[in-house]
Design an enzyme around this catalytic site. Structure first.
Site, PDB file in Angstrom:
ATOM      1  N   ASP A 168       0.844  -1.222   0.326  1.00  0.00           N
ATOM      2  CA  ASP A 168      -0.180   0.156  -0.260  1.00  0.00           C
ATOM      3  C   ASP A 168       0.864   0.904  -0.069  1.00  0.00           C
ATOM      4  OD1 ASP A 168      -2.920   0.076   0.937  1.00  0.00           O
ATOM      5  OD2 ASP A 168      -1.620   1.806   1.735  1.00  0.00           O
ATOM      6  N   ASP A 205      -4.339   2.564  -4.587  1.00  0.00           N
ATOM      7  CA  ASP A 205      -3.105   2.589  -4.716  1.00  0.00           C
ATOM      8  C   ASP A 205      -2.763   1.058  -3.847  1.00  0.00           C
ATOM      9  OD1 ASP A 205      -3.724   2.848  -1.913  1.00  0.00           O
ATOM     10  OD2 ASP A 205      -2.407   4.984  -1.760  1.00  0.00           O
ATOM     11  N   HIS A 263      -5.650  14.102 -10.450  1.00  0.00           N
ATOM     12  CA  HIS A 263      -5.902  12.785 -10.806  1.00  0.00           C
ATOM     13  C   HIS A 263      -5.299  11.935 -11.850  1.00  0.00           C
ATOM     14  CE1 HIS A 263      -8.630  11.278  -8.292  1.00  0.00           C
ATOM     15  NE2 HIS A 263      -9.258  12.385  -7.887  1.00  0.00           N
ATOM     16  N   ASP A 312      -2.630   9.284 -11.217  1.00  0.00           N
ATOM     17  CA  ASP A 312      -2.228   7.827 -12.676  1.00  0.00           C
ATOM     18  C   ASP A 312      -0.902   7.699 -12.878  1.00  0.00           C
ATOM     19  OD1 ASP A 312      -5.401   7.565 -11.664  1.00  0.00           O
ATOM     20  OD2 ASP A 312      -5.384   8.918 -14.009  1.00  0.00           O
ATOM     21  N   ASN A 354      -3.156  12.428  -4.790  1.00  0.00           N
ATOM     22  CA  ASN A 354      -4.750  13.167  -5.890  1.00  0.00           C
ATOM     23  C   ASN A 354      -4.841  13.789  -5.551  1.00  0.00           C
ATOM     24  OD1 ASN A 354      -4.715  10.987  -7.667  1.00  0.00           O
ATOM     25  ND2 ASN A 354      -5.603   9.485  -6.224  1.00  0.00           N
TER      26      ASN A 354
END
Ligand code: C2E
Ligand code: CA
Ligand code: CA
Length: 669
Positions: free
Chosen positions: A269, A316, A282, A286, A277
């Site tokens: 994680d 994530d 975003h 990404d 983010n």
């Protein structure tokens, strides 16, 4: 019949004697069938020829009974060898066509040769030997039609080249038996040719339908390959996806069980991804995910001797399956390499991201006996790593297992607990660093469980969050805390802890607002403590909740400051009144220069931003003195008081003012 019609009929008839040139699939199938049958044809031809020649030795001249049949048999033998050798060769369509054409036309001289030889022998034989020639020719031509069935043109050529002279020859002998044989042969050949036409048409149809079936199969296969690829691929990172991961895990698990070897599951994680983010948008998020995925994949591919399967599980989160025998040290080594790669800077148009990752591992057979349980164990290790060893790798162990059990017990008992009788409130003073007067109390929950005894809020608050009971619990505690705080002197504030779930709930914090309104306690005397985790959990909702509380007149403190990752970016974007520096920095402030520097820079930051600074966990005078020098505004900790029951507060405050006023009086005197 008009000339044109006649011409077209002739052309159609001529076509019957040619190898089809426009159908490579058919010619290939013909060639394949042929290479199997032609040796049999030659076998029939050679053996029958020898039988006839044998009868005529010493009857006919040698050149007829031995040399010619010998030569014909040798020619047939050579062709047999040639065909046998074709079986293993790979040929082009053009090559096949030209070979079939050659074969087709070769039937003409071969057929003519054998026919001529038979007629040449005939005059030398007696009646028996003559009928043997008639029998030989009739049987052989039928065998030829049969074995040449796949190449209709060749079968027709042989039929014509042998049977037309045959019928004419034997009819002309005037011998009734031979004439009957000739008519018989004519009828049988006619029937055979009809069968030939039917068979050949079916054969061509079969080839055509097989071709379209194959084309269909290929198309279906291509389509299902593509579907399979899409269904198992993560569209953003192009890594194997969650579905593929679980398929991989279950097959690796079955394999490990069968071969009695270990298999491990890892869950990764990313730490600090959410703020990227939230803060940069975003598309940047990404790109970071794609890059992090690429780096982890590279580590997995270069890792050995174990095979490591890698997938994106969603968000994530990434998954690993480590196949093949391994030690825990191998997993730690893998975790370290992944962690090191993820930490490297990312090429963004914005600032340094400060990304890291936590990893939880669990191995079969040590930790679990099913692949689902193995995954859960890894998930729990990850959870543990995120809470206690952020940015590190954690392997599932028996201690963790004991913790899971106790977690389960706590959850079950909490479900049936009566909050009003089993959960108590205690209050810990927050003291003004300079005057040492109590400025307020933080309320802390205590659970006295009949079965478990005293349970720490550090254990039962997260349990209440997990089982969805935190919001009713918070509301019940707030009602009671406000009822107690209302009895305090006007200048004493109340600090109340909120969980991430309270702050980020979809319906907002309206239930809390109405509790405050009903309590009669002025909102300006209440501080809500919100952890950084709550703020990172859902920044937008947290921001809305904080704004609502502020609008009402309540204060908001950021709790446990310094333990999260994106601290600074939040501090200046939220209307905070106080920051509570986590107690982990205080314990060694006088021994560890790093802790000292951190607190120093945090107090400096609070000063710059005009936010009050509270330091928790102060246990000694020496710590207090250092913190005062650093300019901390408020102090909380055992040095002043441990959390106390609500009814002890009156006494405590009275003693405090007696002590401080006494000290003040002494100074004045
Ligand atoms: P927190 O909000 O950081 O609360 C401070 C914790 O530090 C309390 O632990 C307190 O007893 C302890 N503490 C205070 N002074 C000292 C000191 O000098 N030395 C040491 N070693 N510890 C000190 P507690 O009461 O066990 O609470 C643990 C955590 O549980 C709290 O941390 C808070 O996050 C959560 N919590 C407690 N009560 C509530 C509640 O009513 N609602 C919510 N949402 N969370 C609560
Ligand atoms: Ca707190
Ligand atoms: Ca705290």
């Amino acid at each position: 019949m008009p000339i044109a019609d006649l011409k077209s009929h002739l052309a159609a008839a001529a076509q019957l004697f040619r190898v089809p040139a426009d159908n490579p699939d058919l010619t290939r199938a013909q060639f394949d069938a042929f290479s199997k049958q032609i040796p049999l044809l030659y076998f029939i031809l050679i053996s029958s020829t020898i039988a006839v020649a044998y009868t005529y030795v010493n009857v006919a001249p040698d050149w007829l009974s031995m040399i010619v049949p010998g030569a014909l048999a040798a020619l047939a033998g050579l062709r047999t060898v040639w065909w046998l050798r074709q079986r293993r060769r790979v040929r082009s369509d053009a090559d096949i066509l030209s070979n079939l054409r050659a074969t087709n036309w070769l039937t003409l001289p071969i057929g003519a040769g054998f026919t001529a030889w038979s007629f040449a022998l005939y005059p030398y034989g007696d009646a028996f030997a003559k009928s043997q020639v008639a029998f030989y020719m009739a049987v052989t031509v039928i065998a030829c039609i049969f074995t040449l069935m796949h190449l209709r043109s060749a079968a027709l050529i042989v039929t014509l080249i042998v049977n037309v002279p045959y019928v004419l020859f034997f009819l002309s002998t005037g011998e009734p038996t031979l004439k009957a044989i000739a008519v018989n042969n004519l009828l049988v050949s006619g029937a055979m040719v009809t069968v030939l036409f039917i068979y050949y048409r079916d054969f061509a149809d079969l080839v055509a339908s097989r071709k379209s079936l194959l084309a269909q199969q290929a198309a279906t296969q291509a389509l299902s390959d593509e579907n399979f690829r899409l269904a198992n691929l993560d569209s953003l990172t192009e890594l194997p996806n969650r579905r593929r991961f679980f398929a991989e895990l279950s097959s690796a698990f079955t394999d490990a069980e069968r071969r009695h070897v270990r298999v491990a599951v890892g869950i990764i994680d990313l730490d600090g991804f959410k703020p990227i983010n939230d803060n940069y948008g975003h598309s940047v998020g990404d790109r970071v995910l794609i890059e992090a995925g690429r780096r982890i994949r590279e580590v997995c591919e270069g890792f050995g001797p174990q095979r490591v399967e890698f997938a994106r599980l969603g968000g994530d989160e990434f998954g690993l399956v480590v196949c093949g025998d391994h030690e825990d040290t191998d997993l730690l080594r893998l975790g370290e390499r992944i962690g090191a790669q993820v930490k490297l800077p990312y090429q963004l148009d914005t600032a340094h991201t400060g990304l890291s990752c936590s990893i939880g591992f669990a191995s079969f057979p040590d930790s679990a006996t099913s692949s689902e349980a193995l995954y859960e164990c890894a998930d729990y290790s990850l959870y543990h790593a995120k809470r206690h060893l952020r940015g590190r790798t954690m392997i599932f162990s028996s201690e963790l297992e004991a913790e899971i059990r106790s977690r389960g017990v706590i959850e079950n008992l909490l479900r049936i607990a009566d909050f009003s009788t089993e959960i108590d409130l205690v209050f810990q003073p927050i003291v003004d660093a300079m005057s040492e007067h109590t400025a307020g109390f933080e309320v802390l929950a205590r659970w006295r469980s009949a079965r478990l005894g005293l349970v720490s809020p550090a254990d039962f608050i997260p349990a209440a969050e997990r089982i969805g009971l935190i919001r009713p619990l918070t509301q019940a505690l707030l009602v009671r805390a406000l009822a107690t705080a209302r009895t305090w002197p006007d200048h004493i504030r109340l600090s109340f802890n909120l969980s991430a779930h309270d702050v980020c709930a979809a319906e907002g914090i309206l239930p809390l607002i109405s509790i405050i309104e009903k309590s009669g306690m002025p909102p300006r005397r209440i501080d809500f403590e919100i952890t950084e985790t709550a703020v990172t959990f859902d920044f937008v909702r947290a921001q809305q909740s904080i704004a609502t509380l502020k609008a009402m007149g309540c204060g908001v403190s950021l709790d446990d400051f310094g333990t999260g990752y994106s601290s600074l970016s939040h501090v200046h974007r939220l209307p905070l009144d106080k920051i509570k520096i986590d107690r982990s920095f205080v314990s060694d402030i006088n021994d560890n220069p790093v802790s000292y520097k951190i607190i120093k820079s945090l107090t400096g930051l609070c000063d710059d931003m005009e936010i009050a600074c509270v330091v928790e966990g102060v246990e000694t005078r020496a710590q207090l003195d250092t913190l005062r020098r650093l300019g901390c505004d408020y102090i909380q900790g055992y040095y002043f008081a441990k959390p106390m029951p609500g009814d002890a507060i009156g006494d405590y405050l009275a003693k405090e003012s007696a002590r401080l006023d006494g000290a003040g009086a002494k100074v004045v005197a």
